[in-house]
Scaffold this motif. Sequence first.
Motif: not given
Length: 167
Positions: A73-80, A38-41
Amino acid sequence: MKKTILIIFVLLISIKSFACSCECTGDCSFSAISDNQNFVALIKVIEYTDFLEDEIYGYDGKMPYSMTVEIVKKYKGSESKKRIKIWGDNGILCRPYISNFEVGKYYLIAPSIIENDSQTGKANDYDFFACWTDYLEVDYEKQIAYGKYSWWRKEISLEKFERKLEK
């Protein structure tokens, strides 16, 4: 003599099997894992945050148990959050040791979120799984990630990686 060698061999095997003994089935390359996380950065390691109380054989000094990283840089996900904490292994968790990561270096990551507070991490922090390739080291100047990106590719430019995620 043969009996002694056999006993030592069995002990070494059994000690090693107590630690994370996993085998990846299927494609566990970064490409496949990042598609399913869900999260990629892209992150930069800021500091080691928590340390293990026990000594780890073969490691001099205090073994880091978690690290604080800055999301470049966030590529994917909702992490704020701009900074997150990633937890490592304490010797029995099937996670990579945080000492594998160097302060000041960059990494492409696809971690798992920790859902509940425990002694092995806090809710909404992250961890990696030792049996997957869920992080790659990045040469930030060259903009290239190195490691097991796919079955046949051991490096990828960040630009190509971004294009692949956009598809």
